[in-house]
Structures are given as C-alpha cells and as structure tokens.
Design an enzyme around this catalytic site. Structure first.
Site, PDB file in Angstrom:
ATOM      1  N   THR A 149      50.227 -89.905  17.880  1.00 43.26           N
ATOM      2  CA  THR A 149      50.029 -91.216  18.506  1.00 43.26           C
ATOM      3  C   THR A 149      48.828 -91.927  17.906  1.00 43.26           C
ATOM      4  OG1 THR A 149      51.098 -90.620  20.596  1.00 43.26           O
ATOM      5  CG2 THR A 149      49.451 -92.373  20.673  1.00 43.26           C
TER       6      THR A 149
ATOM      7  N   GLN B 194      58.616 -86.013  14.101  1.00 40.29           N
ATOM      8  CA  GLN B 194      59.729 -85.095  14.335  1.00 40.29           C
ATOM      9  C   GLN B 194      60.275 -84.491  13.036  1.00 40.29           C
ATOM     10  OE1 GLN B 194      60.945 -84.016  17.253  1.00 40.29           O
ATOM     11  NE2 GLN B 194      59.571 -85.281  18.479  1.00 40.29           N
TER      12      GLN B 194
ATOM     13  N   CYS C 275      56.971 -88.199  26.322  1.00 39.06           N
ATOM     14  CA  CYS C 275      55.932 -89.206  26.537  1.00 39.06           C
ATOM     15  C   CYS C 275      56.335 -90.256  27.559  1.00 39.06           C
ATOM     16  CB  CYS C 275      55.589 -89.884  25.206  1.00 39.06           C
ATOM     17  SG  CYS C 275      54.967 -88.722  23.980  1.00 39.06           S
TER      18      CYS C 275
ATOM     19  N   THR D 234      32.990 -85.225  14.472  1.00 39.73           N
ATOM     20  CA  THR D 234      33.065 -83.839  14.009  1.00 39.73           C
ATOM     21  C   THR D 234      34.513 -83.370  13.990  1.00 39.73           C
ATOM     22  OG1 THR D 234      30.877 -83.390  14.932  1.00 39.73           O
ATOM     23  CG2 THR D 234      32.289 -81.486  14.451  1.00 39.73           C
TER      24      THR D 234
ATOM     25  N   ASN E 276      63.088 -89.196  17.836  1.00 40.44           N
ATOM     26  CA  ASN E 276      62.661 -88.103  18.694  1.00 40.44           C
ATOM     27  C   ASN E 276      63.619 -87.813  19.845  1.00 40.44           C
ATOM     28  OD1 ASN E 276      61.495 -90.768  19.367  1.00 40.44           O
ATOM     29  ND2 ASN E 276      60.809 -89.744  21.226  1.00 40.44           N
TER      30      ASN E 276
ATOM     31  N   SER F  69      52.269 -84.606  13.416  1.00 44.58           N
ATOM     32  CA  SER F  69      51.535 -83.935  14.479  1.00 44.58           C
ATOM     33  C   SER F  69      51.804 -82.441  14.422  1.00 44.58           C
ATOM     34  CB  SER F  69      51.962 -84.493  15.844  1.00 44.58           C
ATOM     35  OG  SER F  69      51.180 -83.947  16.878  1.00 44.58           O
ATOM     36  N   ALA F  70      50.769 -81.627  14.663  1.00 42.22           N
ATOM     37  CA  ALA F  70      50.876 -80.179  14.487  1.00 42.22           C
ATOM     38  C   ALA F  70      51.755 -79.508  15.534  1.00 42.22           C
ATOM     39  CB  ALA F  70      49.482 -79.554  14.520  1.00 42.22           C
ATOM     40  N   HIS F  71      51.736 -79.994  16.767  1.00 45.07           N
ATOM     41  CA  HIS F  71      52.389 -79.236  17.841  1.00 45.07           C
ATOM     42  C   HIS F  71      53.914 -79.354  17.835  1.00 45.07           C
ATOM     43  CE1 HIS F  71      53.421 -82.359  20.998  1.00 45.07           C
ATOM     44  NE2 HIS F  71      52.660 -83.066  20.184  1.00 45.07           N
TER      45      HIS F  71
END
Length: 394
Positions: free
Chosen positions: A70, A177, A323, A235, A149, A197-199
């Site tokens: 996002t 996706q 979402c 960071t 998605n 996105s990693a997840h």
C-alpha cells in the site's frame, strides 16, 4: 483448519523466520552505524536488495524498501503525479485496482488531477485498445495491476508497457499478487515502477518494495535521513527486509513446481464446484489467472454468511479483498465485471498455496457444497426459484 485465503496473507515460511531471527537478537545494530554490529545489518539489507532485484530483472539500485504494498502504491502515484505536474495532470488506471490505487487516485483528483478509470470485460481483462484511446497529450501516468487480487485475472501488462514507453508516459504496475507467483521481468514489461509486498509470498508482514526504473524522476516519500538513497528516510526494518529477501529467494527456486501444483488443485476445485453446485459463476479469466485463485458467485447466498459458516467448519476463505473486510457494499471488482448486487454479494474467494493437499480440497469442496445448500434452504427467493422451475427443495 484448511487455509484457503493466501491472497490475504501467507504463512511465514520457517526458513524465512530463521533468516530473520539473528537481526532481532544478535545483529540488532542500526544499519547506518559504522561499527560491525551495524554493518552486518547493512550487508544483509543489500543482499536482500540484490536478491529481489534479480528476481524481476532489475539492478539493486532500483529497489526501494517500504512498509508494504500500500505504501509503495501510494508513493508511486503521488510522487509521479507531483514530479510530472508541469507536463500534465491526467492519469489512467482501471476500475478493478486495489483500493491502495483507487483511493490514492481519488486523493489526486481532489488535488486537481484528472483520472480515467478504464472498464474491463466480463473476465476482468483490460482492453488495450480502450487504454490506448484514453491517452491524451496531458497523460502523465498509467497504473494497471499485474494480477487482480480478487478474481486472479492476469492483465496484459507487457502490451500496456510498450504503449506507455512509446508515448513517453510513466507506467506503474501493482504486482503485489504477482511477485513469486508468475515470472516478472521489468525490462520485458517496460514498467517504470512496480510495487510488491513480502507477506503475499511467505514473507513477513510490514515490508514491501517499490522498483523505480533508473532514470525515472520521482520525489522522495519520506524526508529525513539518507536511507534508501534519500528517497525514503527512516531506520530500515532490517529483519523484515531480510525476511523479504529470503521469501523471494525461496519463491523463485520453486515457482514453476509450486504454480503447477496450485493449478492442478485449482482446476479440480473449479470442476467440482461447477459440476456439483448449481447457479454458480466462475469470476475472472478461466485460463489467464493466478495459479491458486478460485472466485465464485453463488446465487441465493450471502457471501458473508458463507464465509462465516465455512469458518465455523474450519475452512478459511474470504468474500473479497482482505483490505475491504467489514464493508457491506459488494466488491467493486465484481461490479466492474458486470455482476449485479446479488451476484457480487454472493461471492467467495478461495486462494490456494503449495501447502494445500488434494484431501483438503476434497474436504473444502464437500463443506462448501453442504453450506451453500443449507444457506439456500433458508432463502425464500431460492424456494420461489425452485417452485418456478418446478422443483422441490429436497
């Protein structure tokens, strides 16, 4: 429990967790520090950057880490619009994009930009000729997702990229996706920006990335320190980034085998549903779809009731994008492909992974069939339909 909601999120793979743990407990230093405890983190971040870049055919200098897909979508659209405002204020996207794109476009409209939202066909495909016709002299940005998605349709990104490159228009694709599910090559696709996105591929939540093509002028997302080559201060999430890199490496090593397994299970589940549950409709393109995506609409059934009842039976699925959970309006994606409110409201999305087994799919199909029938038995419109068709509800 049978988990069939991998488009919402995936289980973090054990080897990914293992790769992350040292950066919580041992190599916890700030990666901007010059001493060894910090340099270990910096080295790991750069290694993850190289891994992800190689997976999409980019150079490591073109990968910027974010807090998720996002954020990457927001950055791509807002920064591109601002960077190109002297050239024009027209943006092209589609009606089936993720809300991270659609709501950002609405925000930009409030700031004086014009947005064309392209229609799609009944299978969720963008028509390239319609996109080409929508281009104006003041068009500065096109954003079309690589894979939807909700319904899993794969969009003609390569063709769109060629048109955008020819016209000198920035092109962004939301590949949240797609990364790790299908091959992606930024040079072949001719994209200037790509979000991921990693997840969604067995990595951790809270970390994503934006690919920005080398010569693309894009304003910084966050001002502050010099992190991410002064384009996103703050960071770095070292454990998350390390996990992202490990997840991408894992996905690339097994992509072909994984996709084939998911396609076999997907097609078997689709076959059982179409043969055994009447008054249903497969949503999305039958062939050009993500390997693990199954999306159906069932007449005379409320989607939320279907999801909740299946959940009580140990089947984890969804009625649309995670979402938009809690919203009562039918899916904007299903409306865009021409479904009425009843059809869209009776939808179910099941998204598979390589961890699912044939036995699990058999059980899921059985329980889905039972649940749809029981919910229909409580629906007066279904009883009226049966009466009209000259059938009983037995």
């Amino acid at each position: 429990m049978i988990y069939l909601d991998n488009a919402a999120t995936t289980r973090t793979a054990p080897e990914v967790v293992e790769a992350m743990l040292p950066f919580y407990t041992e190599n916890y230093g700030n990666p901007s520090a010059v001493y060894s405890l910090g340099s270990a983190g910096k080295k790991a971040v750069n290694e993850a950057r190289r891994t992800i870049a190689a997976a999409i055919g980019a150079s490591q200098e073109e990968i910027y880490f974010t807090a998720g897909g996002t954020e990457a979508d927001n950055w791509a659209l807002k920064a591109a619009a601002e960077s190109c405002r002297t050239k024009g204020r027209h943006i092209i996207t589609t009606k089936i994009e993720h809300h991270a794109i659609l709501h950002t476009c609405q925000y930009l409209e409030e700031k004086g930009y014009e947005v064309t939202y392209l229609d799609v066909d009944r299978e969720g495909m963008v028509k390239v000729d319609k996109l080409k016709a929508a281009i104006r002299p003041d068009t500065i940005l096109i954003s079309v997702m690589a894979a939807n998605n909700e319904i899993g349709t794969l969009e003609p990104v390569e063709e769109i990229g060629a048109i955008a490159r020819e016209k000198g228009i920035l092109f962004h694709t939301d590949a949240v996706q797609a990364l790790g599910q299908i091959p992606l090559d930024v040079e072949a696709l001719k994209v200037d920006m790509l979000s991921a996105s990693a997840h969604k591929l067995n990595g951790p939540k809270g970390v994503g990335m934006l690919y920005i093509r080398g010569r693309t002028e894009l304003l910084p997302l966050i001002h502050g320190g010099a992190q991410e080559r002064r384009r996103r201060a703050g960071t770095e999430n070292v454990p998350g980034i390390v996990g992202f890199g490990a997840a991408v490496r894992r996905a690339m090593e097994r992509m072909e085998e994984k996709a084939e397994k998911e396609r076999v299970l997907r097609d078997y589940l689709i076959k059982r549903i179409e043969e055994e549950i009447p008054c249903c409709r497969l949503n999305g393109h039958r062939e050009r779809r993500l390997p693990g995506n199954v999306n159906f609409s069932f007449r005379f059934v409320e989607g939320e009731a279907l999801v909740l009842t299946l959940g009580l039976k140990g089947i984890c699925a969804s009625s649309g994008s995670a979402c938009t959970s809690g919203e009562t309006d039918p899916s904007h994606v299903l409306r865009a492909i021409g479904l009425d409110d009843e059809e869209a409201g009776g939808s179910l999305r099941m998204t598979l992974s390589e961890e699912n087994t044939r036995e699990e799919i058999e059980t899921a199909a059985d329980r889905l069939k039972e649940t749809v029938q029981k919910l229909r038995e409580m629906n007066y419109r279904y009883k009226a339909f049966l009466k009209e068709m000259g059938k009983s509800d037995q």
